[in-house]
Write an enzyme that holds these catalytic residues in place. Structure first.
Site, PDB file in Angstrom:
ATOM      1  N   ARG A   1     -12.698  45.527  67.830  1.00 23.37           N
ATOM      2  CA  ARG A   1     -11.675  45.199  67.116  1.00 23.37           C
ATOM      3  C   ARG A   1     -11.434  43.893  67.108  1.00 23.37           C
ATOM      4  O   ARG A   1     -11.722  43.149  68.099  1.00 23.37           O
ATOM      5  CB  ARG A   1     -10.349  46.125  67.633  1.00 23.37           C
ATOM      6  CG  ARG A   1     -10.292  47.476  67.183  1.00 23.37           C
ATOM      7  CD  ARG A   1      -9.916  47.623  65.709  1.00 23.37           C
ATOM      8  NE  ARG A   1      -9.867  49.060  65.226  1.00 23.37           N
ATOM      9  CZ  ARG A   1     -10.944  49.667  64.525  1.00 23.37           C
ATOM     10  NH1 ARG A   1     -11.928  49.285  64.204  1.00 23.37           N
ATOM     11  NH2 ARG A   1     -10.487  50.782  64.119  1.00 23.37           N
TER      12      ARG A   1
ATOM     13  N   GLU B   1      -8.487  41.582  58.120  1.00 24.81           N
ATOM     14  CA  GLU B   1      -9.746  42.084  57.371  1.00 24.81           C
ATOM     15  C   GLU B   1      -8.992  42.369  56.247  1.00 24.81           C
ATOM     16  O   GLU B   1      -8.084  42.830  55.921  1.00 24.81           O
ATOM     17  CB  GLU B   1     -10.468  42.960  57.990  1.00 24.81           C
ATOM     18  CG  GLU B   1     -11.088  42.671  59.681  1.00 24.81           C
ATOM     19  CD  GLU B   1     -11.727  43.829  60.174  1.00 24.81           C
ATOM     20  OE1 GLU B   1     -11.945  44.876  59.596  1.00 24.81           O
ATOM     21  OE2 GLU B   1     -12.129  43.642  61.343  1.00 24.81           O
TER      22      GLU B   1
ATOM     23  N   HIS C   1     -17.444  43.823  58.663  1.00 25.63           N
ATOM     24  CA  HIS C   1     -16.999  45.378  59.346  1.00 25.63           C
ATOM     25  C   HIS C   1     -17.887  46.356  58.812  1.00 25.63           C
ATOM     26  O   HIS C   1     -17.319  47.408  58.320  1.00 25.63           O
ATOM     27  CB  HIS C   1     -15.546  45.523  58.921  1.00 25.63           C
ATOM     28  CG  HIS C   1     -14.913  46.700  60.095  1.00 25.63           C
ATOM     29  ND1 HIS C   1     -13.634  46.625  60.515  1.00 25.63           N
ATOM     30  CD2 HIS C   1     -15.582  47.301  61.017  1.00 25.63           C
ATOM     31  CE1 HIS C   1     -13.486  47.617  61.436  1.00 25.63           C
ATOM     32  NE2 HIS C   1     -14.882  48.231  61.599  1.00 25.63           N
TER      33      HIS C   1
END
Lengths: 316, 316
Positions: A231, A260, A279
């Protein structure tokens, strides 16, 4: 088999999921929602949500009273766990075991590319230059995996095949036997000092948030590689940017970020030692997630323990 | 211990080797030669040659009469074995076991980079674009290793850690038990048809020269990956260029070529599906080769079997 009313929530491909579940796997009573508005309309009577980036405030609305189970499409559920909008009796489950291979392949692809120096090979080809050099090897280096769940364990296995020394840090210590040397949460400093490559696969919890700060970054070897597929908020991002600018660390391979999508004005995009990816290390095919969900749905209906059941106290 | 007179021949770093052997490892009577002329001057009385790209015609000269053992710095010795200039009583040895990790890391770095699509990730970063996609996995794909010696066996081991199905082709069949399915030299067609990735690690012999021709290339899956880290002449290079231009094969990762260095006018440099690297997958550090040689020298002097002793009939 009883068929609870299901809502799929995903900003991108909710209808793809709904079609797949209905047509290929035979699940009924499925509704798809791609926006908070659509979800609000369809929520009434929904018992099960399969979702990604679910608008959490909806779950506090009266229409959400029928919800009993939320299956996240991802492995990390810190947003769901932290949310005060989800009633205590609602079960939460995450996807477990499905991300091990993709995330481990991502990590080893990037580490091998870095040490083999594929960039230099490519530049030479573009210039039609024949310039042999001796690539560096993973063999003999020490990798540290922070987080030894199913994903971290798979990384340990692959690191073994590359004859790396494997260190691990975990909060539970359950998988300590997998690694050559295990460190607990009070031993971060000694852990990072021992490593050539540090890979973060931890869940985000109150204990792990911002654990990688300036002090720990500077404790890492100056030529160490940092990989974050856990994370973004495990790292104090501006501390990382600072130490990279000061010339510390060989490379930072980052798939997750404090915010993000990573904002266009982040310095990370352009720092020469940084590899930014969107991601995607734990991206899964729709099909695999559907199969996972349909197996878990069977368990839910039959009152069996769910795969990836989340302990909201522990946070994962 | 008896110390035979030794000559190091290497176009690039003969003196580096000589210094290292003298100073660090304590070997005496070492001469270094970087050119055929230098070698001709120093050859007289030489018993042992440690060499890379040795000018073979020298070995037919009267000054070479004292030579008893040639240790190649490489794993492939096709040039030495084919040469009519080396008297039958001269022993030849090659480096075995030292190239397994470097060559296997090279292969997996390139395969992972291809399937993960690191190029696309890099382009997105350069454009500051946040565009997630689902990378393809090695897991579940079928890799075929042609050549199951020490290097090929190491690739089998790594392929297992990526949960690939592993097929193998070898001429001796000695390591057939390592792979899920083994093919002999008469089964090339069935072998290549079964594969997503074909990796060539074979030695160059009369049987293997030009074995990968147009017919076999077209028998490969249209989206297969071809990797050659063996010898360039295993492949009919113009056949490969033709089929690539016709859009067959996903990629060709080539570290070895019919003629090296690869000529600047070769089409391979610019074909978009091709990755050209300058014969570096088996690059070894000077130090590791020196240690190997000094161990073998001990064996030679004590009349023990040499590591990597070459059977000139078999060709490796």
């Amino acid at each position: 088999m009883r068929q609870p009313k299901i809502m799929i929530y995903s900003p991108n491909d909710a209808t793809v999921y709904a079609d797949m579940l209905c047509n290929q796997i035979g699940v009924e009573y499925v509704q798809a929602a791609s926006t908070p508005e659509e979800a609000a309309e369809k929520l009434d009577g929904t018992e099960v949500i399969l979702g990604w980036k679910i608008p959490l405030e909806l779950l506090a609305s009266p229409a959400a009273a029928s919800v009993r189970w939320i299956q996240s499409m991802g492995a990390g559920v810190d947003d769901l766990v932290r949310s005060s909008h989800i009633a205590p009796h609602v079960r939460i489950s995450r996807v477990v075991g499905q991300y091990s291979a993709p995330m481990a392949e991502y990590v080893f692809a990037h580490l091998l590319a870095e040490y083999q120096n594929l960039n230099q090979m490519k530049r030479s080809q573009q210039n039609k230059e024949w310039r042999p050099f001796v690539p560096e090897l993973l063999a003999g280096k020490t990798i540290g995996i922070a987080g030894l769940g199913s994903i971290g364990s798979e990384m340990v296995r692959k690191a073994r095949a590359f004859d790396m020394t494997v260190h691990g840090l975990s909060y539970s210590g359950k998988q300590a036997h997998l690694v050559d040397r295990h460190f607990g949460p009070s031993e971060w400093d000694a852990f990072v000092r021992s490593l050539d490559c540090l890979v973060l696969v931890l869940p985000l919890t109150a204990e792990t948030a911002q654990v990688i700060n300036r002090e720990l970054l500077l404790a890492m070897k100056p030529d160490a590689c940092l990989v974050n597929v856990g994370r973004g908020k495990l790292i104090v991002e501006h501390d990382l940017i600072d130490v990279l600018r000061e010339g510390h660390l060989r490379t930072a391979i980052l798939d997750v970020f404090e915010h993000e999508p990573l904002s266009a004005d982040s310095a990370l995009w352009e720092l020469p030692q940084v590899c930014v990816t969107p991601h995607l290390s734990g991206m899964n095919t729709d099909e695999r997630i559907c199969r996972y969900f349909s197996e878990n749905l069977k368990r839910y209906v039959q009152n069996e323990p769910l795969m990836g059941a989340v302990d909201r106290q522990l946070g994962y």
